[in-house]
Design a protein around this motif. Structure first.
Motif, PDB file in Angstrom:
ATOM      1  N   ALA A   1       0.834  -1.210   0.000  1.00 42.05           N
ATOM      2  CA  ALA A   1       0.000   0.000   0.000  1.00 42.05           C
ATOM      3  C   ALA A   1       0.865   1.255   0.000  1.00 42.05           C
ATOM      4  O   ALA A   1       0.601   2.205  -0.746  1.00 42.05           O
ATOM      5  CB  ALA A   1      -0.935  -0.003   1.208  1.00 42.05           C
ATOM      6  N   ALA A   2       1.905   1.286   0.823  1.00 36.34           N
ATOM      7  CA  ALA A   2       2.811   2.437   0.834  1.00 36.34           C
ATOM      8  C   ALA A   2       3.548   2.549  -0.491  1.00 36.34           C
ATOM      9  O   ALA A   2       3.763   3.655  -1.009  1.00 36.34           O
ATOM     10  CB  ALA A   2       3.798   2.311   1.989  1.00 36.34           C
ATOM     11  N   ALA A   3       3.938   1.412  -1.055  1.00 36.16           N
ATOM     12  CA  ALA A   3       4.640   1.424  -2.341  1.00 36.16           C
ATOM     13  C   ALA A   3       3.751   1.977  -3.452  1.00 36.16           C
ATOM     14  O   ALA A   3       4.227   2.688  -4.345  1.00 36.16           O
ATOM     15  CB  ALA A   3       5.131   0.022  -2.689  1.00 36.16           C
ATOM     16  N   TRP A   4       2.461   1.675  -3.398  1.00 37.89           N
ATOM     17  CA  TRP A   4       1.533   2.254  -4.370  1.00 37.89           C
ATOM     18  C   TRP A   4       1.528   3.782  -4.257  1.00 37.89           C
ATOM     19  O   TRP A   4       1.479   4.491  -5.276  1.00 37.89           O
ATOM     20  CB  TRP A   4       0.120   1.725  -4.152  1.00 37.89           C
ATOM     21  CG  TRP A   4      -0.201   0.463  -4.893  1.00 37.89           C
ATOM     22  CD1 TRP A   4      -0.338  -0.789  -4.356  1.00 37.89           C
ATOM     23  CD2 TRP A   4      -0.451   0.316  -6.301  1.00 37.89           C
ATOM     24  NE1 TRP A   4      -0.641  -1.707  -5.348  1.00 37.89           N
ATOM     25  CE2 TRP A   4      -0.718  -1.050  -6.551  1.00 37.89           C
ATOM     26  CE3 TRP A   4      -0.462   1.214  -7.365  1.00 37.89           C
ATOM     27  CZ2 TRP A   4      -1.002  -1.537  -7.825  1.00 37.89           C
ATOM     28  CZ3 TRP A   4      -0.743   0.728  -8.639  1.00 37.89           C
ATOM     29  CH2 TRP A   4      -1.013  -0.629  -8.862  1.00 37.89           C
ATOM     30  N   GLY A   5       1.556   4.299  -3.039  1.00 39.02           N
ATOM     31  CA  GLY A   5       1.607   5.750  -2.876  1.00 39.02           C
ATOM     32  C   GLY A   5       2.893   6.340  -3.433  1.00 39.02           C
ATOM     33  O   GLY A   5       2.882   7.405  -4.059  1.00 39.02           O
TER      34      GLY A   5
END
Length: 197
Positions: free
Chosen positions: A109-113
């Motif tokens: 999820a953080a990587a998507w951001g």
């Protein structure tokens, strides 16, 4: 309109844009950014911009390579920035920064951001490439990085659809916002040093 639709969260890309607006503006306000956007940054300073982008983006790509390889959707795929940046530096006869060691990858999820920030930079990159071709045509052979999105102008919309589908829950959305804010901070830190130094 159904009652639950009235309380639905805004599209994630919209939430990310609002949450990172201040950080994005801080990057855009860096001293060399105006000249870069207009294509009038001197070649030696342009080299340093490319080197700093490579020092940031390539380690991130290497760290998340396995995850990035799984991402694909109609009309969008991730395009590695590292090879394009290296090709531009070769075209300019300039050295690449040392390869950084691999870090621990962030949760998806953080990587998507973080990817939201990197992917969104293609929009401005197209304008930068166009400006350099007009103002400094001698640098046309060193615009592979900024020109990456020019042949797929609709990819940004497709990416936003992928982003929305990948992160349906509120905790995931919040993690993506944190990841995007962290990536803008990294860009600011990497690019804040005067490129004229």
């Amino acid at each position: 309109m159904p009652a639950d639709a009235a309380h639905a969260p805004p599209p994630l890309a919209h939430a990310l844009r609002e949450a990172t607006a201040q950080a994005h503006a801080a990057v855009e306000a860096l001293p060399h950014m105006h000249a870069l956007a207009r294509g009038i940054l001197p070649p030696d300073q342009y080299v340093r911009v490319l080197q700093r982008h490579l020092a940031l983006v390539e380690p991130w790509e290497r760290t998340h390579a396995a995850w990035l390889a799984t991402l694909a959707a109609p009309g969008w795929r991730y395009r590695a920035r590292g090879p394009a940046l290296r090709a531009d530096l070769v075209a300019l006869g300039a050295a690449a920064p040392p390869v950084a060691p691999l870090a621990e990858p962030e949760p998806a999820a953080a990587a998507w951001g973080q990817l939201y920030v990197i992917e969104g930079s293609l929009l401005g990159g197209r304008l930068i490439a166009r400006a350099f071709r007009t103002a400094q045509p001698a640098l046309a052979a060193a615009l592979a990085y900024f020109d990456l999105g020019s042949d797929a102008p609709g990819a940004w919309r497709q990416f936003q659809a992928c982003l929305e589908a990948a992160l349906p829950s509120d905790p995931q959305r919040q993690a993506a916002i944190g990841g995007a804010q962290a990536m803008f901070s990294r860009f600011h830190q990497q690019l804040a040093t005067q490129v004229s130094a």
